[in-house]
Scaffold this motif. Sequence first.
Motif, PDB file in Angstrom:
ATOM      1  N   VAL A   1     -10.354  14.471  35.921  1.00  0.00           N
ATOM      2  CA  VAL A   1      -9.543  15.590  36.427  1.00  0.00           C
ATOM      3  C   VAL A   1     -10.431  16.455  37.314  1.00  0.00           C
ATOM      4  CG1 VAL A   1     -10.101  17.080  34.443  1.00  0.00           C
ATOM      5  CG2 VAL A   1      -8.066  17.554  35.790  1.00  0.00           C
ATOM      6  N   GLY A   2      -9.820  17.054  38.306  1.00  0.00           N
ATOM      7  CA  GLY A   2     -10.512  18.112  39.041  1.00  0.00           C
ATOM      8  C   GLY A   2     -11.382  17.659  40.200  1.00  0.00           C
ATOM      9  N   HIS A   3     -11.556  16.314  40.376  1.00  0.00           N
ATOM     10  CA  HIS A   3     -12.355  15.860  41.522  1.00  0.00           C
ATOM     11  C   HIS A   3     -11.393  15.689  42.696  1.00  0.00           C
ATOM     12  CE1 HIS A   3     -15.957  13.214  42.865  1.00  0.00           C
ATOM     13  NE2 HIS A   3     -15.571  14.064  43.786  1.00  0.00           N
ATOM     14  N   LEU A   4     -11.462  16.653  43.619  1.00  0.00           N
ATOM     15  CA  LEU A   4     -10.482  16.673  44.699  1.00  0.00           C
ATOM     16  C   LEU A   4     -10.964  15.879  45.896  1.00  0.00           C
ATOM     17  CD1 LEU A   4      -9.535  20.456  44.462  1.00  0.00           C
ATOM     18  CD2 LEU A   4      -8.619  18.517  43.187  1.00  0.00           C
ATOM     19  N   GLU A   5     -10.026  15.438  46.706  1.00  0.00           N
ATOM     20  CA  GLU A   5     -10.358  14.747  47.948  1.00  0.00           C
ATOM     21  C   GLU A   5     -11.311  15.613  48.765  1.00  0.00           C
ATOM     22  OE1 GLU A   5      -9.511  11.807  48.929  1.00  0.00           O
ATOM     23  OE2 GLU A   5      -7.770  11.236  47.731  1.00  0.00           O
ATOM     24  N   HIS A   6     -12.226  15.013  49.443  1.00  0.00           N
ATOM     25  CA  HIS A   6     -13.221  15.661  50.317  1.00  0.00           C
ATOM     26  C   HIS A   6     -14.219  16.515  49.550  1.00  0.00           C
ATOM     27  CE1 HIS A   6     -10.055  14.506  52.956  1.00  0.00           C
ATOM     28  NE2 HIS A   6      -9.290  15.493  52.603  1.00  0.00           N
ATOM     29  N   ASP A   7     -14.231  16.430  48.201  1.00  0.00           N
ATOM     30  CA  ASP A   7     -15.136  17.231  47.386  1.00  0.00           C
ATOM     31  C   ASP A   7     -15.034  18.735  47.640  1.00  0.00           C
ATOM     32  OD1 ASP A   7     -15.967  14.876  46.459  1.00  0.00           O
ATOM     33  OD2 ASP A   7     -18.003  14.951  47.251  1.00  0.00           O
ATOM     34  N   ALA A   8     -14.012  19.153  48.310  1.00  0.00           N
ATOM     35  CA  ALA A   8     -13.883  20.589  48.592  1.00  0.00           C
ATOM     36  C   ALA A   8     -12.898  21.191  47.600  1.00  0.00           C
ATOM     37  CB  ALA A   8     -13.413  20.795  50.029  1.00  0.00           C
ATOM     38  N   ASP A   9     -12.598  22.442  47.767  1.00  0.00           N
ATOM     39  CA  ASP A   9     -11.685  23.083  46.839  1.00  0.00           C
ATOM     40  C   ASP A   9     -10.246  22.973  47.299  1.00  0.00           C
ATOM     41  OD1 ASP A   9     -13.690  23.794  45.138  1.00  0.00           O
ATOM     42  OD2 ASP A   9     -14.060  25.700  46.143  1.00  0.00           O
ATOM     43  N   ASP A  10     -10.002  22.142  48.279  1.00  0.00           N
ATOM     44  CA  ASP A  10      -8.607  21.915  48.654  1.00  0.00           C
ATOM     45  C   ASP A  10      -8.379  20.411  48.649  1.00  0.00           C
ATOM     46  OD1 ASP A  10     -10.191  21.332  50.801  1.00  0.00           O
ATOM     47  OD2 ASP A  10      -9.387  22.895  52.088  1.00  0.00           O
ATOM     48  N   GLY A  11      -7.182  20.009  48.978  1.00  0.00           N
ATOM     49  CA  GLY A  11      -6.870  18.590  48.912  1.00  0.00           C
ATOM     50  C   GLY A  11      -6.371  18.248  47.531  1.00  0.00           C
ATOM     51  N   GLU A  12      -5.921  16.995  47.395  1.00  0.00           N
ATOM     52  CA  GLU A  12      -5.284  16.569  46.155  1.00  0.00           C
ATOM     53  C   GLU A  12      -6.319  16.024  45.182  1.00  0.00           C
ATOM     54  OE1 GLU A  12      -2.183  13.871  47.156  1.00  0.00           O
ATOM     55  OE2 GLU A  12      -1.195  14.042  45.195  1.00  0.00           O
ATOM     56  N   ASP A  13      -6.030  16.137  43.906  1.00  0.00           N
ATOM     57  CA  ASP A  13      -6.876  15.522  42.883  1.00  0.00           C
ATOM     58  C   ASP A  13      -6.830  14.006  43.089  1.00  0.00           C
ATOM     59  OD1 ASP A  13      -7.783  16.132  39.665  1.00  0.00           O
ATOM     60  OD2 ASP A  13      -7.162  14.103  40.164  1.00  0.00           O
ATOM     61  N   LYS A  14      -8.022  13.355  43.082  1.00  0.00           N
ATOM     62  CA  LYS A  14      -8.097  11.925  43.401  1.00  0.00           C
ATOM     63  C   LYS A  14      -7.268  11.077  42.440  1.00  0.00           C
ATOM     64  CE  LYS A  14     -12.555  12.010  45.745  1.00  0.00           C
ATOM     65  NZ  LYS A  14     -13.907  11.510  45.858  1.00  0.00           N
ATOM     66  N   ILE A  15      -7.301  11.446  41.168  1.00  0.00           N
ATOM     67  CA  ILE A  15      -6.568  10.651  40.181  1.00  0.00           C
ATOM     68  C   ILE A  15      -5.071  10.923  40.257  1.00  0.00           C
ATOM     69  CG2 ILE A  15      -6.221  10.378  37.686  1.00  0.00           C
ATOM     70  CD1 ILE A  15      -9.457  10.790  37.715  1.00  0.00           C
ATOM     71  N   ALA A  16      -4.721  12.201  40.425  1.00  0.00           N
ATOM     72  CA  ALA A  16      -3.304  12.548  40.547  1.00  0.00           C
ATOM     73  C   ALA A  16      -2.686  11.853  41.767  1.00  0.00           C
ATOM     74  CB  ALA A  16      -3.147  14.063  40.658  1.00  0.00           C
ATOM     75  N   LYS A  17      -3.472  11.747  42.843  1.00  0.00           N
ATOM     76  CA  LYS A  17      -2.962  11.107  44.056  1.00  0.00           C
ATOM     77  C   LYS A  17      -2.678   9.626  43.801  1.00  0.00           C
ATOM     78  CE  LYS A  17      -4.138  10.108  48.847  1.00  0.00           C
ATOM     79  NZ  LYS A  17      -5.236  10.098  49.830  1.00  0.00           N
ATOM     80  N   LYS A  18      -3.623   8.954  43.155  1.00  0.00           N
ATOM     81  CA  LYS A  18      -3.445   7.529  42.831  1.00  0.00           C
ATOM     82  C   LYS A  18      -2.230   7.353  41.924  1.00  0.00           C
ATOM     83  CE  LYS A  18      -5.391   3.377  42.950  1.00  0.00           C
ATOM     84  NZ  LYS A  18      -5.907   2.710  44.153  1.00  0.00           N
ATOM     85  N   ALA A  19      -2.081   8.259  40.934  1.00  0.00           N
ATOM     86  CA  ALA A  19      -0.957   8.181  39.996  1.00  0.00           C
ATOM     87  C   ALA A  19       0.368   8.345  40.740  1.00  0.00           C
ATOM     88  CB  ALA A  19      -1.107   9.250  38.916  1.00  0.00           C
TER      89      ALA A  19
END
Length: 491
Positions: free
Chosen positions: A73-91
Amino acid sequence: MEHPLSIYNTLTRKKEPFKPLHEPHVGMYVCGPTVYGDAHLGHARPAITFDLLFRYLTHLGYKVRYVRNITDVGHLEHDADDGEDKIAKKARLEQLEPMEVVQYYLNRYHQAMDALNVLPPSIEPHASGHIIEQIELVKKILDNGYAYESQGSVYFDVEKYNKDHKYGILSGRNIEDMLNTTRALDGQDEKHNAIDFALWKCAQPEHIMRWPSPWSDGFPGWHCECTAMGKKYLGEHFDIHGGGMDLIFPHHECEIAQAVASQGDDMVHYWMHNNMITINGQKMGKSLGNFITLEQFFTGDHPMLRQAYSAMTIRFFILQAHYRSTVDFSNEALQAAEKGLSRLMEAYGHLMKLQPSAASTVDTRGLREKCYEAMNDDLNSPIVISHLFDASRAINSIKDGKATISGEDLKELREVFHLFLFDILGMKDEASAGGNHYEAFGKAVDLLLSIRQQAKANKDWATSDKIRNELTAMGFEIKDTKDGAEWKLNN
Ligand code: ZN
């Protein structure tokens, strides 16, 4: 414990004698994978580097508690504080529950690590299972005045922190430069400063992974998990924190700031980082088409690969470079590693069959000392390997009757060879363990499919259907393509 092990500390930028805080216990935390895709070479290197350290420390007699986390949880695209959570996006893309994505890729990660003979860590905590600890961390930082709340999110106040402590000590980055180079805020932003990082993020309505907190329904910022879980399992001060060099900034820099802001000092004694892997001199990246998963290496199923490479070839190749040097993967380099490894394994086979003589005419006595010396010098595995190559030349000359070895020397040589090659470097003999399963297995299925292709061309439908149906019943998924068929095994 009496040994002269020294390791390079990224924080002090020098090699330091290794002295644990609570001998004989060693606390070691390594940043694990974000599980939203198959493991690739970028995962193999830190896993193997810290497996080498784990094996060596254990061999030296330490009781190592090795924590390797799972970021879910919490690891967002581009490692920045915006963008979608990588796992949520895959889900979302695959219409799965996020924890299904996590479990699926975590199982596959474990399979790849097993193949690489990477020992499992002592504890493998999930970020999503430690939300309470992360909320506690954020509260402490807020109480100490190094964070602020903004529209339900909480941000770390980097400028304030930097006034009292120094931000950037691990990466050596200068905060003034960062302030000048990061994008200007447009006044709409929740953050006071562009370099402030999220400790807690308020979840957008469509965000599926969310937990209640004093500030909003949301989720923790990526850097919080390692500070919170490191403290929970290893205490406020522990020995080693490791990961890939790409994590130095921002991830580990932020971890230091979080620790200092919450408890007054850093938690970590030795910061250790492995260097990165390039492919044919290029950075690895999905957009560059050189993103090769470990499974693709094991099966050879990638346009850039000339053949399949066994897991031990990959491991050996990584260990042939010092962990702080870059490694460049190419077919030529991998083929050379494959040859070198089989030479060592053959020598070991000969060694076990050698007969002792009355006296030795080869000098193999210093091998143990030389191998320890190399390992003690910041885990210099390539030097250990070169000593083992020297020893295998001696073994071959004894086998060929050009030299002799005494019973005592033979016993010592067998012990040392086994200790360093198998126990410490963590190699295993794939040939005696049944060969490269993946490779032989893949070739056998390809062979069956080519027979089926031939049968179809001959209009021998009975044979072609039989092959297809029986493979399907075994769990294979066969997909016909314009130039043959592709297969995969559903597990
Ligand atoms: Zn981490």
